[in-house]
Design a protein around this motif. Structure first.
Motif, PDB file in Angstrom:
ATOM      1  N   HIS A   1       0.832  -1.203   0.000  1.00 37.50           N
ATOM      2  CA  HIS A   1       0.000   0.000   0.000  1.00 37.50           C
ATOM      3  C   HIS A   1       0.871   1.259   0.000  1.00 37.50           C
ATOM      4  N   ALA A   2       1.849   1.287   0.867  1.00 36.61           N
ATOM      5  CA  ALA A   2       2.710   2.464   0.985  1.00 36.61           C
ATOM      6  C   ALA A   2       3.546   2.683  -0.270  1.00 36.61           C
ATOM      7  N   ILE A   3       4.177   1.636  -0.759  1.00 38.60           N
ATOM      8  CA  ILE A   3       5.042   1.771  -1.937  1.00 38.60           C
ATOM      9  C   ILE A   3       4.232   2.155  -3.167  1.00 38.60           C
ATOM     10  N   ALA A   4       3.113   1.472  -3.397  1.00 36.75           N
ATOM     11  CA  ALA A   4       2.289   1.775  -4.565  1.00 36.75           C
ATOM     12  C   ALA A   4       1.718   3.188  -4.481  1.00 36.75           C
ATOM     13  N   GLY A   5       1.318   3.616  -3.287  1.00 38.02           N
ATOM     14  CA  GLY A   5       0.766   4.958  -3.113  1.00 38.02           C
ATOM     15  C   GLY A   5       1.792   6.040  -3.383  1.00 38.02           C
ATOM     16  N   VAL A   6       2.981   5.877  -2.842  1.00 34.44           N
ATOM     17  CA  VAL A   6       4.036   6.875  -3.065  1.00 34.44           C
ATOM     18  C   VAL A   6       4.459   6.874  -4.534  1.00 34.44           C
TER      19      VAL A   6
ATOM     20  N   GLY B   1      -3.086   8.156   6.447  1.00 35.72           N
ATOM     21  CA  GLY B   1      -2.469   6.839   6.568  1.00 35.72           C
ATOM     22  C   GLY B   1      -1.302   6.855   7.541  1.00 35.72           C
ATOM     23  N   LEU B   2      -0.519   7.918   7.499  1.00 41.49           N
ATOM     24  CA  LEU B   2       0.595   8.048   8.446  1.00 41.49           C
ATOM     25  C   LEU B   2       0.077   8.190   9.873  1.00 41.49           C
TER      26      LEU B   2
ATOM     27  N   GLY C   1       0.608   5.530  13.061  1.00 43.13           N
ATOM     28  CA  GLY C   1       1.304   6.063  14.226  1.00 43.13           C
ATOM     29  C   GLY C   1       2.596   6.773  13.878  1.00 43.13           C
ATOM     30  N   ARG C   2       2.780   7.100  12.607  1.00 42.34           N
ATOM     31  CA  ARG C   2       4.012   7.776  12.178  1.00 42.34           C
ATOM     32  C   ARG C   2       3.870   9.290  12.119  1.00 42.34           C
ATOM     33  N   LEU C   3       2.651   9.763  12.345  1.00 46.16           N
ATOM     34  CA  LEU C   3       2.388  11.196  12.336  1.00 46.16           C
ATOM     35  C   LEU C   3       1.410  11.484  13.459  1.00 46.16           C
ATOM     36  N   ARG C   4       1.791  12.389  14.308  1.00 50.65           N
ATOM     37  CA  ARG C   4       0.909  12.713  15.422  1.00 50.65           C
ATOM     38  C   ARG C   4      -0.088  13.775  15.014  1.00 50.65           C
TER      39      ARG C   4
ATOM     40  N   ARG D   1     -12.211   6.889  12.510  1.00 43.97           N
ATOM     41  CA  ARG D   1     -12.435   8.122  11.763  1.00 43.97           C
ATOM     42  C   ARG D   1     -11.513   8.265  10.564  1.00 43.97           C
ATOM     43  N   TRP D   2     -10.208   7.969  10.738  1.00 37.95           N
ATOM     44  CA  TRP D   2      -9.264   8.170   9.632  1.00 37.95           C
ATOM     45  C   TRP D   2      -9.570   7.227   8.473  1.00 37.95           C
TER      46      TRP D   2
END
Length: 154
Positions: free
Chosen positions: A7-12, A138-139, A143-146, A73-74
């Motif tokens: 998901h992350a690689i394809a999205g970026v 997604g971040l 938990g990679r973005l507060r 929610r996200w």
């Protein structure tokens, strides 16, 4: 775990390709001749779309799979954006790319070409914006973005 990486690689990669398409379009329109513009348009269609479309399918498929494992929610907000991103791509961006490639190949650089080019750039910017919001959310999910805490009121 592998679904998260796909998901992350394809999205970026999808966001990078869309950004590259837009940058190449703007650069060629501002600084290059019609032959170069036609080359850019051709490369966007093939191999560009043949790389981008599978990336978007991988993002969508892996996103739906990940959403089944989570709620909240996200996830709900990301799910609401996805139909707009998909429809914008399928109904506006892909047809614009194909028509613009055809017209550029014919040397047709008239008012209709530039009007459609404007529509394509605007739709691409909208999709990049929506995809960026999905990346941000997604971040947060990962938990990679507060999430910023609101300042206390006085």
């Amino acid at each position: 775990m592998m679904t998260h990486r796909i998901h992350a690689i394809a999205g970026v990669l999808a966001m990078t390709l869309i950004s590259l398409f837009m940058a190449a379009t703007l650069y060629s329109e501002m600084f290059a001749d019609h032959e170069s513009i036609a080359t850019v348009k051709s490369l966007i269609v093939a191999p560009g779309l043949f790389i981008l479309i599978p990336c978007l399918m991988a993002v969508g498929g892996s996103g739906f799979r990940l959403a089944r494992e989570r709620g909240g929610r996200w996830v709900a907000v990301k799910k609401k954006r996805m139909p707009f991103i998909a429809m914008n791509g399928l109904l506006v961006l892909i047809p614009c790319a194909i028509v613009l490639n055809t017209w550029a190949g014919q040397g047709r650089f008239d008012g209709a070409f530039y009007a459609l080019q404007s529509v394509e750039l605007l739709a691409g910017a909208v999709n990049l914006g929506l995809m960026s919001l999905n990346l941000r959310d997604g971040l947060k999910l990962a938990g990679r973005l507060r999430t910023p805490v609101a300042a206390p009121s006085r």
